[in-house]
Design an enzyme around this catalytic site. Sequence first.
Site, mmCIF file in Angstrom:
data_model
loop_
_atom_site.group_PDB
_atom_site.id
_atom_site.type_symbol
_atom_site.label_atom_id
_atom_site.label_comp_id
_atom_site.label_asym_id
_atom_site.label_seq_id
_atom_site.Cartn_x
_atom_site.Cartn_y
_atom_site.Cartn_z
ATOM 1 C CB ILE A 17 71.738 1.564 -29.319
ATOM 2 C CG1 ILE A 17 72.546 2.759 -29.839
ATOM 3 C CG2 ILE A 17 70.728 1.150 -30.365
ATOM 4 C CD1 ILE A 17 73.970 2.732 -29.469
ATOM 5 C CG ASN A 30 70.313 -1.857 -44.988
ATOM 6 O OD1 ASN A 30 70.058 -0.785 -45.542
ATOM 7 N ND2 ASN A 30 69.376 -2.636 -44.472
ATOM 8 C CB VAL A 39 71.164 -1.787 -34.126
ATOM 9 C CG1 VAL A 39 71.271 -0.362 -33.636
ATOM 10 C CG2 VAL A 39 72.045 -2.656 -33.274
ATOM 11 C CG ASP A 40 68.605 -0.189 -39.772
ATOM 12 O OD1 ASP A 40 68.213 0.948 -39.474
ATOM 13 O OD2 ASP A 40 68.872 -0.546 -40.934
ATOM 14 C CB THR A 124 79.218 -7.958 -33.814
ATOM 15 O OG1 THR A 124 78.331 -7.183 -33.001
ATOM 16 C CG2 THR A 124 80.541 -7.240 -33.962
ATOM 17 C CE1 TYR A 127 74.094 -6.799 -43.175
ATOM 18 C CE2 TYR A 127 75.587 -4.936 -42.966
ATOM 19 C CZ TYR A 127 74.439 -5.504 -43.498
ATOM 20 O OH TYR A 127 73.657 -4.769 -44.368
HETATM 21 P P1 ADP Z 1 74.668 -5.784 -38.223
HETATM 22 O O1 ADP Z 1 73.749 -6.012 -39.388
HETATM 23 O O2 ADP Z 1 75.564 -4.563 -38.418
HETATM 24 O O3 ADP Z 1 75.407 -7.018 -37.817
HETATM 25 P P2 ADP Z 1 72.766 -6.046 -36.002
HETATM 26 O O4 ADP Z 1 71.721 -5.048 -35.635
HETATM 27 O O5 ADP Z 1 72.316 -7.365 -36.512
HETATM 28 O O6 ADP Z 1 73.705 -5.283 -37.060
HETATM 29 O O7 ADP Z 1 73.730 -6.291 -34.759
HETATM 30 C C1 ADP Z 1 74.790 -5.461 -34.350
HETATM 31 C C2 ADP Z 1 75.015 -5.602 -32.857
HETATM 32 O O8 ADP Z 1 74.024 -4.863 -32.166
HETATM 33 C C3 ADP Z 1 74.934 -7.019 -32.320
HETATM 34 O O9 ADP Z 1 76.004 -7.184 -31.397
HETATM 35 C C4 ADP Z 1 73.588 -7.060 -31.605
HETATM 36 O O10 ADP Z 1 73.610 -7.961 -30.497
HETATM 37 C C5 ADP Z 1 73.458 -5.644 -31.116
HETATM 38 N N1 ADP Z 1 72.092 -5.115 -30.879
HETATM 39 C C6 ADP Z 1 70.903 -5.548 -31.381
HETATM 40 N N2 ADP Z 1 69.898 -4.752 -30.949
HETATM 41 C C7 ADP Z 1 70.458 -3.791 -30.160
HETATM 42 C C8 ADP Z 1 69.965 -2.683 -29.400
HETATM 43 N N3 ADP Z 1 68.656 -2.373 -29.369
HETATM 44 N N4 ADP Z 1 70.870 -1.920 -28.723
HETATM 45 C C9 ADP Z 1 72.186 -2.200 -28.735
HETATM 46 N N5 ADP Z 1 72.717 -3.220 -29.432
HETATM 47 C C10 ADP Z 1 71.875 -4.025 -30.120
#
Ligand code: ADP
Length: 177
Positions: A17, A30, A39-40, A124, A127
């Site tokens: 992303i 969060n 992602v965050d 996904t 969380y």
């Molecule tokens: P949450 O806490 O909302 O579950 P996460 O960041 O743990 O958020 O994961 C949400 C989704 O993003 C998961 O499907 C994970 O595989 C995906 N993800 C993690 N890093 C990235 C990234 N850099 N770009 C796109 N998707 C990502």
Amino acid sequence: MSSSSISAKIKIIKGDITRQTTDAIVNAANESLLGGGGVDGAIHRAAGSQLIEECKTLGGCPTGEARITKAYNLPCKYVIHTGGPIWRGGNHGESRLLASCYRNSLELAVENAIKSISFPSISTGVYGFPFEKACLISLGEIQAFLTNHSNLEMVYLVCFSEQDLETCQDLFDRELV
Ligand code: ADP
């Protein structure tokens, strides 16, 4: 608008992303908006420390709501932060809250004249929201929103793994076309 012209505005891709060059990317944040993992963490690392400084001024974001910031060192123009629900078995309003995340993010995008937006799969990861269920909710919300908002041109769903890409594309082909 016809369902085929709506589905032409939704694209499912595999990627990171933080590399997306759409007007906005969405952060699966969060409630504190003060950074986290997944992602965050990736978004904050790529944006630089100014992003956390701006987030601190926002006073958090309740689950299901969305907030917008600038994107600093990221290649997009804006980051829309949304607080995804934590999966607690499915009887705690998780689906409704996840739908709100997508809807409120899209509303904020249109209010800010954003034409293209990339979503990760909110909730996904850590969380724990089941991926297929989450995917059906995101696709449904995005499709419904595009039906009523013709000024939004492209919505990307960015899957992080090949497996997620296949699952999401398969649901899209079955549900939307
Ligand atoms: P949450 O806490 O909302 O579950 P996460 O960041 O743990 O958020 O994961 C949400 C989704 O993003 C998961 O499907 C994970 O595989 C995906 N993800 C993690 N890093 C990235 C990234 N850099 N770009 C796109 N998707 C990502």
